[in-house]
Design an enzyme around this catalytic site. Structure first.
Site, PDB file in Angstrom:
ATOM      1  CD  GLU A 287      -3.019  -0.414   7.407  1.00  0.00           C
ATOM      2  OE1 GLU A 287      -3.978  -1.003   7.026  1.00  0.00           O
ATOM      3  OE2 GLU A 287      -2.707   0.281   8.195  1.00  0.00           O
TER       4      GLU A 287
ATOM      5  CG  ASN B 104      -4.436   5.401   4.538  1.00  0.00           C
ATOM      6  OD1 ASN B 104      -4.843   5.119   3.773  1.00  0.00           O
ATOM      7  ND2 ASN B 104      -4.898   5.297   5.735  1.00  0.00           N
ATOM      8  CD  GLU B 105      -9.095   5.067   5.260  1.00  0.00           C
ATOM      9  OE1 GLU B 105      -9.453   5.177   6.503  1.00  0.00           O
ATOM     10  OE2 GLU B 105      -9.694   4.222   4.542  1.00  0.00           O
TER      11      GLU B 105
ATOM     12  CD  GLU C 244      -6.999   1.395   2.644  1.00  0.00           C
ATOM     13  OE1 GLU C 244      -7.917   0.846   3.458  1.00  0.00           O
ATOM     14  OE2 GLU C 244      -6.143   2.026   3.218  1.00  0.00           O
TER      15      GLU C 244
ATOM     16  CD  GLN D  85      -4.402  -4.620   4.880  1.00  0.00           C
ATOM     17  OE1 GLN D  85      -3.265  -5.013   5.240  1.00  0.00           O
ATOM     18  NE2 GLN D  85      -4.987  -3.382   5.421  1.00  0.00           N
TER      19      GLN D  85
HETATM   20  O1  AHR Z   1      -7.405  -1.917   5.526  1.00  0.00           O
HETATM   21  C1  AHR Z   1      -7.585  -1.598   6.869  1.00  0.00           C
HETATM   22  C2  AHR Z   1      -7.785   0.097   7.259  1.00  0.00           C
HETATM   23  O2  AHR Z   1      -9.037   0.474   6.524  1.00  0.00           O
HETATM   24  C3  AHR Z   1      -6.851   0.661   6.705  1.00  0.00           C
HETATM   25  O3  AHR Z   1      -5.787   1.003   7.605  1.00  0.00           O
HETATM   26  C4  AHR Z   1      -7.455   2.253   6.849  1.00  0.00           C
HETATM   27  O4  AHR Z   1      -6.763   2.947   5.619  1.00  0.00           O
HETATM   28  C5  AHR Z   1      -8.683   1.981   6.304  1.00  0.00           C
HETATM   29  O5  AHR Z   1      -9.723   2.683   6.937  1.00  0.00           O
END
Ligand code: AHR
Length: 511
Positions: free
Chosen positions: A26, A179-180, A315, A362
């Protein structure tokens, strides 16, 4: 009681997708900027087109199958056109999510954009997985992005791509629609997100149908609660009663959904400073991924044949209290984290029939990263070594492995933790077994029972004598690499291996 693993190579689960060993990078802290991209003028590390090659070489060695980008929360405040074209003309923009009041994170310079990311994927020979902005953008923006990346027609956008140095389409397969979206990605209610999902997927799928049928796969954002997931699927047909799964089912011309994603982070104590009890509790919390996958699979199967929609854990990993927005979510990555990752892979192998992809959070510098960098060095974390070892399962058929081991017992909040975690898979004339000993201080003599057609074991071990609290640095990273370990033959298909405390073993048997 000595631990044992009984492998039933004739009890197949399913093929283990390469993509479960996938990654997530990210625009956050030093993941992209600093970790991957240093720009063309930096001479502290070798670079190619601004990308640091020490990071790239480590990732090349890992055979990374798929890389998700640009977020995370970042994605739903990102506008891809800001990041293409001559770099000097690209606008600086805010990005809400990793700003947190700190100037340098608030500003997205857009130096690293779609072409740089897709070039990176080509360098490391990995499939890109792009996350589309649903929360603050339009289906038109998403459709333009897929056209820019994948079209081979002569259009304004493909001419721009050619002007930017890329005549040929990139053929990006994986497209995440938001995302989320229950959180940073728009704070939608599940039925609202289902409406948005249907709308965005309609246009992206339209591109697929008209330009290059079957070349793309779409991912919806799920949640770890059944409430969200059920309400999402309930609403996906728009309340029109087109018939169950009209927008889901294989064979439907309107199939809008290929994968459904869930996220899971966990912690217990600090990153490298934790009690013995917290050492074990982390595994209990990581094990919740099994429940997440099982309940998502059950929800999906209510609406559509389960094999039509895969589950992506896009994730996952440890998120210790030390990783805060102020330090760009950086933390020490210990052997304990790596042991937890090994356990998560065992869980996913056991669920190879439903898990289509996973992306650890990540890749570089952030959270449970695989590569860490400073200004002059890049090095592998213990988790990198687990990926490297476990990828020998990739593409094999997962088979049943029954584990008998002592447990640590927890309260109702957390599951009990077996002290040995393991999984097994069968490839061409080979059986591969991975096992980790989670004990803090005891070597575990593990008996491995395999089908008698398999023999000639050869074993490797990770982290022997390192200890759960150890982590790698630029200077000592090589000490975390695999060593050989002896596997002894007892009798008729029984083998024993002494697995040191807090270590991971891989054993290959041949026919
Ligand atoms: O990985 C860090 C964050 O965690 C991401 O941006 C988000 O999708 C999750 O809450």
């Amino acid at each position: 009681m000595p631990a044992s693993i009984s492998v039933h190579s004739d009890h197949s689960i399913d093929r283990i997708s390469e993509n479960i060993y996938g990654h997530f990078a990210e625009h956050l802290g030093r993941c992209i900027y600093g970790g991957v991209w240093v720009g063309e003028d930096d001479d502290r590390v070798p670079t190619e087109d601004g990308i640091r090659m020490d990071t790239v070489e480590l990732l090349q060695d890992l055979d990374m199958p798929v890389l998700r980008w640009p977020g995370g929360c970042f994605a739903d405040d990102y506008h891809w056109e800001d990041g293409v074209g001559p770099r000097e003309d690209r606008p600086k923009r805010r990005n809400l999510w990793w700003a947190q009041g700190r100037e340098e994170r608030f500003i997205e310079t857009n130096e690293f954009g779609t072409d740089e990311f897709l070039e990176l994927c080509q360098m490391i020979d990995t499939d890109p997985y792009l996350a589309v902005n649903v929360g603050s953008a339009t289906p038109e923006e998403a459709l333009d992005w897929i056209e820019y990346c994948n079209s081979d027609a002569d259009t304004d956008l493909t001419r721009r791509r050619a002007e930017n140095g890329h005549e040929e389409p990139y053929d990006v397969t994986y497209w995440g629609i938001g995302n989320e979206n229950w959180g940073c990605g728009g704070r939608f209610a599940p039925d609202e997100y289902a409406d948005q999902y249907r709308r965005f997927a309609n246009y992206l799928n339209g591109f697929d149908d008209h330009i290059n049928p079957g070349s793309t796969e779409f991912i919806a954002c799920g949640h770890i609660t059944d409430e969200w997931n059920e309400a999402f699927f309930e609403r996906l047909d728009g309340g029109m009663e087109f018939g169950p799964g009209t927008f889901l089912g294989m064979g439907s011309p309107y199939k809008l959904l290929d994968h459904f994603s869930v996220h899971r982070y966990y912690q217990a104590g600090d990153d490298a400073d934790f009690s013995d009890e917290q050492h074990y509790r982390l595994f209990a919390r990581a094990q919740k991924i099994a429940d997440d996958i099982d309940s998502a699979a059950e929800t999906i199967s209510t609406y559509v044949p389960r094999e039509d929609v895969g589950i992506i854990v896009d994730e996952w990993g440890t998120w210790h209290p030390q990783a805060t927005p102020d330090n760009g979510l950086e933390q020490a990555n210990t052997v304990r984290d790596a042991l937890a990752a090994a356990g998560v892979f065992d869980i996913m192998h056991e669920r190879a029939d439903v898990v289509s992809m996973a992306n650890i959070a990540q890749t570089v510098n952030v959270l449970q990263c695989l590569v860490q960098t400073d200004e002059e060095n890049a090095w592998a974390t213990p988790t990198y070594q687990v990926f490297d070892l476990y990828q020998n399962h990739s593409g094999n058929t997962a088979v049943e492995a029954n584990i008998n081991a002592d447990k640590k017992y927890f309260d109702e909040e957390d599951h009990d933790v077996p002290l040995v975690s393991a999984s097994a898979s069968v490839g061409d004339d080979e059986l591969f077994v991975t096992a980790s000993n989670r004990s803090l201080d005891q070597t575990e003599t593990v008996e491995v029972e395999v089908d008698e057609t398999f023999g000639n074991p050869s074993g490797t071990v990770l982290f022997e004598e390192k200890g759960s609290r150890a982590y790698s640095t630029a200077d000592n990273a090589a000490e975390f690499e695999a060593d050989d370990i002896t596997v002894s033959e007892a009798d008729d298909g029984r083998f024993t291996v002494d697995i040191p405390a807090s270590s991971v073993v891989g054993v290959t048997f041949t026919k």
